[in-house]
Design an enzyme around this catalytic site. Structure first.
Site, mmCIF file in Angstrom:
data_model
loop_
_atom_site.group_PDB
_atom_site.id
_atom_site.type_symbol
_atom_site.label_atom_id
_atom_site.label_comp_id
_atom_site.label_asym_id
_atom_site.label_seq_id
_atom_site.Cartn_x
_atom_site.Cartn_y
_atom_site.Cartn_z
ATOM 1 N N MET B 30 0.848 -1.192 0.000
ATOM 2 C CA MET B 30 0.000 0.000 0.000
ATOM 3 C C MET B 30 0.889 1.251 0.000
ATOM 4 O O MET B 30 0.417 2.357 0.271
ATOM 5 C CB MET B 30 -0.940 -0.002 1.200
ATOM 6 C CG MET B 30 -1.875 -1.226 1.176
ATOM 7 S SD MET B 30 -3.537 -0.914 1.801
ATOM 8 C CE MET B 30 -3.180 -0.493 3.488
ATOM 9 N N GLY B 36 10.848 -2.706 5.931
ATOM 10 C CA GLY B 36 10.185 -4.002 5.769
ATOM 11 C C GLY B 36 9.911 -4.276 4.300
ATOM 12 O O GLY B 36 10.167 -5.378 3.793
ATOM 13 N N HIS B 37 9.390 -3.244 3.601
ATOM 14 C CA HIS B 37 9.119 -3.408 2.165
ATOM 15 C C HIS B 37 10.414 -3.620 1.383
ATOM 16 O O HIS B 37 10.460 -4.410 0.438
ATOM 17 C CB HIS B 37 8.409 -2.164 1.612
ATOM 18 C CG HIS B 37 7.084 -1.891 2.238
ATOM 19 N ND1 HIS B 37 6.845 -0.785 3.027
ATOM 20 C CD2 HIS B 37 5.911 -2.569 2.190
ATOM 21 C CE1 HIS B 37 5.590 -0.796 3.438
ATOM 22 N NE2 HIS B 37 5.001 -1.873 2.947
ATOM 23 N N LYS B 149 5.915 -10.051 9.524
ATOM 24 C CA LYS B 149 5.405 -9.144 10.560
ATOM 25 C C LYS B 149 3.884 -9.295 10.634
ATOM 26 O O LYS B 149 3.310 -9.360 11.712
ATOM 27 C CB LYS B 149 5.771 -7.689 10.194
ATOM 28 C CG LYS B 149 5.250 -6.631 11.162
ATOM 29 C CD LYS B 149 6.208 -6.439 12.330
ATOM 30 C CE LYS B 149 5.545 -5.666 13.448
ATOM 31 N NZ LYS B 149 5.138 -4.311 13.049
ATOM 32 N N ASP B 150 3.222 -9.343 9.476
ATOM 33 C CA ASP B 150 1.783 -9.621 9.450
ATOM 34 C C ASP B 150 1.588 -11.097 9.098
ATOM 35 O O ASP B 150 1.247 -11.460 7.979
ATOM 36 C CB ASP B 150 1.077 -8.713 8.443
ATOM 37 C CG ASP B 150 -0.441 -8.801 8.582
ATOM 38 O OD1 ASP B 150 -0.929 -9.752 9.231
ATOM 39 O OD2 ASP B 150 -1.142 -7.929 8.045
ATOM 40 N N LYS B 184 10.752 -3.653 13.279
ATOM 41 C CA LYS B 184 10.624 -2.317 12.681
ATOM 42 C C LYS B 184 9.170 -2.052 12.331
ATOM 43 O O LYS B 184 8.469 -2.931 11.831
ATOM 44 C CB LYS B 184 11.503 -2.209 11.437
ATOM 45 C CG LYS B 184 12.981 -2.245 11.789
ATOM 46 C CD LYS B 184 13.826 -1.400 10.848
ATOM 47 C CE LYS B 184 15.291 -1.557 11.216
ATOM 48 N NZ LYS B 184 16.157 -0.559 10.603
ATOM 49 N N SER B 186 6.438 1.564 11.389
ATOM 50 C CA SER B 186 6.290 3.018 11.320
ATOM 51 C C SER B 186 5.654 3.542 12.606
ATOM 52 O O SER B 186 5.716 4.727 12.907
ATOM 53 C CB SER B 186 5.447 3.403 10.099
ATOM 54 O OG SER B 186 4.372 2.518 9.955
#
Lengths: 283, 283
Positions: B30, B36-37, B149-150, B184, B186
């Site tokens: 998104m 992470g990305h 993470k998710d 990590k 945001s």
């Protein structure tokens, strides 16, 4: 003709075809093949390098009062018909192969379902769209063939392919008819001799409506009345529905314009017959 | 790097890559890219000929009380990060491009959703699975990359790919962590100085649990108690959940065996932190 029953072999076989750059025509069916299916296979044969036929009686698209177990099956006969029609791959998985455990996801159809025959079959098209999603991914066809006899199914598949961006061309194949216009159906044998003589009136009524539209008729109610009159006069059947919708959106219309469908269902003593035509109405 | 905003160009571009037999690594996001990305893009870069990144804030996965409009966006910065990470194609469609009219079909996730964070976000994963189905068909990747993470999202995507037979390999990428173990996020900037010092306790608690399991602990209640004790002692946060499930099925367990996930969520004053580990428990 290859007969494949496992997902793993299907995947390997199709991957090899894709690597070779072959075009793939796919005809998904529940088997017990008739001339309608043969027309689909023939259309696929003409337009593609490889023709894949699937035969899978999908429990997901049967309602609680619809008899999945009693759905007719004859794989030996189907195999022969498929071979004669030039099918290259017949995919014939078991229910356990397709649904080894409860699905964690399903496709739900939210438009185009609550009309025509779908109205009385809640969840039916969810089952159709879910199994097609699975089959499409296994076959990865260039083109998929569906008969216009079930025009609502074609509309739902059109939405599925378009809204999910499946890289597949949907090919609707015209309904196969007897010489007198009656749409071919395995149910026609349940008509009495008298009813069989009346039954061509369904298609005749649709043709009368089409002619009236070509002559300028634009009122959907008038089209319905015209057909109902004709059916009442020419058959002993009971009208289940006579409906006019936009196609493939299947939305009601105030005035006829664009691509439309006229669909009818008539109940005879031991058989309920359906038929439809689509008409491109100049606005 | 190609920046593509239309479905039509995306389809043509990807078809050309497929014809050339290229392997495609896909990272759906998104946007508002963080480390992470970048880890996902780097993993994709290593394993594939072509790396595709999508940036699409998907309205379908936001609940009525979740603010779609206020979701952070910074495409100029994202473009720079993507270029540096070696992305070949950045797909950045508008909402109107992805949803030009109401969808006639959607994917509904029926398993793996009513636990962990999904419990409080009804319909969220339906939106995720629906947009991923669309994106998967447009990109047709060899591999798709998602961050652990998710972990619940990874579990849902695992079910989507497996149950619908998507010809895609799911690659879960380990959570990126600070030197002190904090995952990590945001959201970490919303922690007070004191809370930031406490926050590594989440990962420390998970590691303690893992060590206890490696030493023979098999009672999920005991694992939860151990973690809750540790978090209560070492942080000022409020425990939202500490859960132990099979993975990726996300089913409760009477005794630990096979692949499991231990997942926790802790609320600090202005930030809710989540973390998880998976452990392969010998039975």
């Amino acid at each position: 003709m290859k007969m494949i029953t496992t997902i793993q072999e299907m995947r390997q076989t199709m991957q090899a075809y894709h690597k070779q750059g072959k075009t793939i025509g796919f005809v998904p069916t529940m088997g017990y093949l008739h001339e309608g299916h043969v027309a689909l296979m023939e259309a696929a044969r003409k337009e593609n390098d490889i023709v894949v036929l699937s035969i899978f009686v999908n429990p997901l698209q049967f309602g609680p009062n619809e008899d999945f177990d009693r759905y007719p099956r004859d794989i030996a006969r189907d195999e022969k018909i498929a071979k004669e029609a030039g099918v290259d791959v017949l995919f014939y998985p078991s229910v356990a192969e397709m649904y080894p455990r409860p699905l964690s996801v399903k496709v739900v159809v939210t438009e185009r379902v609550d009309v025509l025959c779908g109205k009385s079959r809640p969840g039916h098209f969810d089952g159709v769209a879910t199994v097609l999603t699975k089959l499409f991914h296994l076959v990865m066809p260039t083109r998929a063939y569906f008969g216009m006899k079930d025009a609502q199914q074609v509309a739902v598949v059109d939405g599925l392919i378009r809204d999910f961006h499946f890289p597949i061309e949907l090919v609707p194949v015209p309904t196969v008819r007897e010489a007198d216009g009656l749409a071919k159906s395995s149910r026609n044998v349940y008509l009495s001799e008298k009813e069989r003589k009346e039954a061509p009136a369904l298609y005749a009524a649709l043709q009368k409506a089409k002619a009236a539209i070509e002559n300028g008729l634009r009122d959907p109610q008038a089209v319905r009345a015209l057909i109902e009159d004709y059916l009442t006069t020419h058959t002993s059947g009971v009208i289940d529905y006579v409906d006019v919708y936009s196609y493939p959106e299947l939305k009601p219309l105030d005035t006829l314009a664009g691509n439309i469908i006229i669909a009818i269902a008539v109940r005879f003593t031991n058989a309920r017959l359906i038929d439809n035509i689509t008409v491109d109405v100049p606005s």
